[in-house]
Design an enzyme around this catalytic site. Structure first.
Site, PDB file in Angstrom:
ATOM      1  N   GLY A 156       3.228   5.746  -2.892  1.00  0.00           N
ATOM      2  CA  GLY A 156       4.421   6.661  -3.232  1.00  0.00           C
ATOM      3  C   GLY A 156       4.481   6.709  -4.894  1.00  0.00           C
ATOM      4  O   GLY A 156       4.851   7.880  -5.367  1.00  0.00           O
ATOM      5  N   ALA A 180       0.991  -1.316   0.041  1.00  0.00           N
ATOM      6  CA  ALA A 180      -0.119  -0.058  -0.090  1.00  0.00           C
ATOM      7  C   ALA A 180       0.772   1.292  -0.057  1.00  0.00           C
ATOM      8  O   ALA A 180       0.663   2.375  -0.934  1.00  0.00           O
ATOM      9  CB  ALA A 180      -0.768   0.075   1.131  1.00  0.00           C
ATOM     10  N   ASP A 181       1.815   1.274   0.797  1.00  0.00           N
ATOM     11  CA  ASP A 181       2.754   2.504   0.930  1.00  0.00           C
ATOM     12  C   ASP A 181       3.469   2.654  -0.400  1.00  0.00           C
ATOM     13  O   ASP A 181       3.689   3.730  -0.846  1.00  0.00           O
ATOM     14  CB  ASP A 181       3.955   2.231   2.091  1.00  0.00           C
ATOM     15  CG  ASP A 181       3.088   2.258   3.478  1.00  0.00           C
ATOM     16  OD1 ASP A 181       2.713   3.162   3.909  1.00  0.00           O
ATOM     17  OD2 ASP A 181       2.982   1.126   3.816  1.00  0.00           O
ATOM     18  N   SER A 182       4.186   1.848  -0.986  1.00  0.00           N
ATOM     19  CA  SER A 182       4.642   1.888  -2.358  1.00  0.00           C
ATOM     20  C   SER A 182       4.108   2.375  -3.214  1.00  0.00           C
ATOM     21  O   SER A 182       4.502   3.060  -4.361  1.00  0.00           O
ATOM     22  CB  SER A 182       5.483   0.278  -2.645  1.00  0.00           C
ATOM     23  OG  SER A 182       6.424  -0.027  -1.728  1.00  0.00           O
TER      24      SER A 182
END
Length: 402
Positions: free
Chosen positions: A175, A170-172
């Site tokens: 980003g 999710a974070d990647s």
């Protein structure tokens, strides 16, 4: 650090983010030439410095996500620290942040405050649930976003608890969206030089996940279909699965194109299935997916993974082994494509392999100028660029601002 090169050379980015999402965006911008100044807490820095820490005081995870950046320590809770960030933002093109909504505004560093100083500044905000809506004030991490965004309902097997992918997906992805938003903001700024104020980009972790869910929602809304976990198969597409070989290794086979399917069936000695009218298109193959998985699995069970892969490659059927880090380290294709970069790291006697830069550009490619920096390594250099030198720097240190 070497002089910036690449298509984003001359762009300055202020990174106020911690953990994965905003730092991923900062790394991508830095890889292609942007001067990314990472603002970290004095004394401790980004908590990522100690995630998966196997030795020393700075993890290789941070060395990776901090690639090509400069580190400056500033206490954002201190009025003088806030003033330093305002001065930096006034001279920058993009500001990245992933604090909980409202945090920057309490510090006088919200988009309106910063764009009053620099009307062309692009402000990129990453948070769990976005800057608006009833959930905006909830704390949000990537794992929770994967659950809220619909992904975890599809992972694993029906008779077991949902699983997660072993990386910060999710974070990647958030980003990546943050970079897209930043670049669109810069493009608008350059195409419309009189346009003010600069763009504010609002990226929510759960929305980044939700955007990957393909037809999950329209299939439900139109047909009442509620998808669930399907193991290693891809629902609605067949055959596409993971199969065990005679040596205990696994091979991933994607034979879901009509022509590819026929080649696959001939390769495994099932010409009868290649010519079966029930299996002529994807809809029919999905209906009989169990039959196809049994046939392919029975074939792979008689061969080593290497032999099965060779046979399928010979028939132009997309397939591949499941590689571990040890496998990837010696894979010639990764090497040939520049995906293995070797760098010296403080505390290590030999060079360490890091992932290469993606995407590959032919004319002005990105490059690794330096790995993630030491905490505060560039504080004085950045302050000098802001006109803060000598006794003023010493006073800031004495007061705990930097």
């Amino acid at each position: 650090m070497s002089q910036q090169t690449g298509p984003l050379a001359g762009i300055r980015v202020v990174e106020l983010g911690n953990f994965i999402a905003a730092p991923t965006a900062g790394r991508l911008l830095a890889d292609f030439g942007a001067d990314v100044v990472k603002v970290e807490r004095p004394g401790t820095g980004d908590e990522l410095r100690r995630w998966r820490l196997h030795a020393g005081d700075t993890s290789l995870l941070f060395r990776t996500l901090g690639r090509n950046k400069r580190s400056m320590t500033v206490d954002l809770r201190h009025a003088e620290g806030q003033e330093l960030v305002r001065a930096l933002a006034a001279r920058s093109d993009v500001l990245l942040e992933n604090f909980r909504p409202g945090t920057l505004e309490r510090w006088g560093l919200g988009p309106d405050d910063l764009r009053a100083l620099n009307p062309r500044l692009v402000v990129v905000r990453v948070s769990g649930y976005g800057q608006t809506g009833p959930y905006r004030d909830r704390p949000g991490f990537g794992g929770v976003a994967e659950a809220i965004g619909g992904l975890r309902a599809l992972t694993g097997y029906p008779d077991r608890p949902p699983t997660r992918v072993g990386v910060s997906l999710a974070d990647s992805v958030a980003g990546l969206y943050a970079v897209i938003g930043a670049l669109m903001g810069l493009l608008r700024r350059d195409r419309e030089p009189g346009a003010t104020p600069g763009e504010v980009v609002d990226v929510a972790l759960y929305e980044a996940v939700y955007s990957l869910m393909e037809s999950l929602m329209p299939d439900f809304d139109a047909f009442g279909v509620v998808r669930g976990p399907a193991g290693s198969a891809l629902p609605g597409v067949a055959p596409s699965n993971t199969y065990r070989c005679a040596d205990g290794k696994y091979i991933v086979v994607s034979g879901n194109g009509d022509a590819i399917f026929r080649r696959l069936m001939h390769a495994i000695g099932r010409a009868d299935l290649a010519g079966d009218p029930r299996l002529a298109d994807n809809a029919g193959r999905v209906e009989h997916a169990g039959l196809l998985d049994d046939a392919i699995g029975a074939w792979t069970a008689t061969l080593s993974q290497e032999a099965a892969e060779a046979a399928l490659r010979g028939a132009s059927v997309p397939c591949g082994p499941i590689l571990t880090a040890a496998d990837i380290a010696k894979d010639p294709h990764f090497e040939a494509r520049g995906m293995h970069e070797r760098h010296r790291v403080r505390g290590h006697d030999t060079e360490v392999t890091f992932p290469g830069i993606v995407p590959t550009l032919t004319e002005r490619p990105g490059r690794t100028r330096a790995l993630g920096p030491e905490l505060g390594e560039h504080t004085e250099a950045v302050l000098a660029e802001l006109g803060v030198t000598g006794d003023a720097v010493a006073r800031l240190r004495e007061n705990g601002v930097i």
